[in-house]
Enzyme design. Structure first.
Site, PDB file in Angstrom:
ATOM      1  CB  SER A 160      -0.929   0.359   1.102  1.00  0.00           C
ATOM      2  OG  SER A 160      -2.320  -0.842   1.232  1.00  0.00           O
ATOM      3  CE  LYS A 163      -4.707   1.911  -0.495  1.00  0.00           C
ATOM      4  NZ  LYS A 163      -4.318   0.246  -0.205  1.00  0.00           N
ATOM      5  CB  SER A 218      -4.225   1.340   3.723  1.00  0.00           C
ATOM      6  OG  SER A 218      -3.945   0.909   2.657  1.00  0.00           O
TER       7      SER A 218
END
Length: 471
Positions: A160, A163, A218
């Site tokens: 993640s 991101k 997340s």
């Protein structure tokens, strides 16, 4: 709360419990998940049936917890097991870094192993038993000078932390107060076991809400909703790849916008640091990545009014945990964990006038919160060593602002070395003119009181103090 909302207690208990042998390829393991009919994994249910005491299951049934939450509560009992607590894991089949990697940022950053150039009196780096990550880098967020690194251009699964690139690409496109009603198609395509913030179909959310879901929980459901607003997943992935190219992040190949494990999806500690440094120029990015806790919209009640529920940032250096205090001066940025990636983390922190970036990828030691622990050790070392080491490279600027020297490849090795060295010998290099990070104040765990500021060196705006978490 509806079935898609986060239960903070259950999520905290579930975090980081399953061992590698119980993981399915591609599933998130570090971030609490929520019930979702189309994406919920079934392995937790089976595990709960095998391990849960009857009393635990009975209490869950009586209180109305969904089966997934009951499973999380049951599995969480394994945390106290002496078989798992404090276990150090060294994989005998752990891959070796490539013999040659990208030289963007300097020749030494393309060589395998630890790169550091201490001056007399410099503190020693923590040893390999303390820093087990396959790849890491610690750099000055203001000048871009790399203080030390280990395999920073090794192309690994990013989880993640990708991101950050998603946010840097998409965040500027929509005003914070814009509303979007979620369609079923918006949530299609999320991987099994995805981390979720608890978005509901046919309900509306502001862009501000969605970004809190991305950064704090997340939430892949928030990522997919924003991607749908942005023209779809395919278009968003293409834009992210183009943005990576503009940032000279040549180690990165984007397949999914949320960082979920996918064949061929890779990045590097170096590139993740570039994404963080670029994103931190955006005030909204800074707000979201430094927010420790907030309220998120929930279901509508019988009176037609929407409830809300609390969400907490899964960045444990920011929000803390039962075995970890928040790191002094931390101000973000993003964490992640998947089966393929292990733990990944990029953080920014300040002490005095010094602002450091650190990225850690895939610690080999499997202890609870290990990625954060190693990141904290690197930050401690970096603050102590910043004036006592020669830089071993630099974080380059975007192609539009870095005169192209960052993109020089092996064919022009001498030119790359000369240009990079000239940048390092200057008063901050080209990177220092376009990014600087300042943090004022600290973080209060659980309450989410964060004080911070991020500014450019030229010019320096007023510092922002006392920004409150939430909406």
């Amino acid at each position: 709360m509806g079935s898609g909302s986060i239960r903070r207690a259950a999520g905290a208990l579930f975090r980081g419990v399953l061992s590698a042998s119980r993981e399915k390829p591609g599933t998130f393991t570090d971030v609490p998940t929520t019930s979702c009919a189309s994406t919920a994994s079934t392995d937790l249910t089976a595990l709960a049936a095998l391990t849960a005491p009857a009393a635990t299951a009975g209490r869950a049934a009586r209180t109305g917890f969904p089966l997934r939450t009951a499973a999380a509560l049951a599995v969480s009992g394994l945390v106290a097991s002496p078989l798992l607590a404090g276990t150090a894991y060294a994989d005998p089949k752990a891959p070796a870094p490539p013999a040659k990697m990208s030289q963007i940022g300097g020749d030494r950053l393309g060589a395998p192993g630890v790169q550091v150039a201490p001056k007399p009196g410099a503190p020693k780096l923590p040893g390999p038993d303390a820093l087990t990550a396959r790849s890491w880098i610690v750099s000055d967020a203001e000048t871009g000078k790399v203080l030390a690194a280990k395999n920073p251009h090794w192309r690994l699964a990013p989880a993640s932390t990708l991101k950050m690139l998603f946010a840097d690409t998409v965040l500027p496109k929509f005003p914070k107060n814009q509303k979007h009603t979620v369609k079923p198609a918006d949530l299609a395509g999320m991987g099994i076991g995805s981390s979720l913030v608890g978005i509901k179909e046919n309900l509306s959310y502001t862009v501000h809400d969605l970004w809190l879901g991305v950064f704090l929980r997340s939430g892949n459901d928030a990522v997919h909703t924003l991607s749908a607003m942005n023209g779809g997943t395919k278009a968003t992935v293409a834009q992210m790849q183009q943005r990576a190219k503009e940032l000279n992040a040549t180690d990165t190949h984007v397949v999914t916008p949320d960082g979920y494990d996918a064949p061929g999806q890779v990045s590097s500690a170096y590139d993740l640091s570039l994404f963080a440094r670029a994103g931190l120029q955006n005030a909204d990015f800074r707000e979201y990545c430094s927010t420790a806790s907030a309220q998120f919209p929930g279901d509508k009640g019988k009176d037609g009014k929407r409830a809300s529920f609390g969400i907490q940032n899964t960045n444990r250096l920011l929000s803390g945990d039962f075995d970890m205090k928040p790191y002094p001066g931390i101000a973000g940025v993003k964490n992640g964990s998947t089966t393929n990636a292990g733990s990944t983390f990029t953080g920014v922190a300040q002490r005095g006038d010094r602002k450091l970036l650190v990225t850690v990828m895939h610690p080999e030691k499997r202890e609870h919160n290990e990625g954060y622990r190693e990141a904290a050790k690197l930050l401690d070392w970096g603050f102590a060593a910043a004036d006592k080491v020669e830089p071993v490279g630099r974080l380059v600027g975007p192609r539009s602002e870095d005169d192209g020297t960052g993109a020089v490849g092996p064919k022009d090795k001498k030119g790359a070395h000369d240009n990079n060295q000239a940048s390092l010998d200057s008063s901050g290099g080209s990177g220092g003119a376009w990014t600087a990070v300042g943090v004022a104040g600290g973080t209060l765990a659980l309450l989410g009181a964060v004080a911070y500021a991020v500014h450019r060196r030229r010019p320096l705006p007023e510092r922002v103090r006392g920004r409150r978490s939430g909406k």
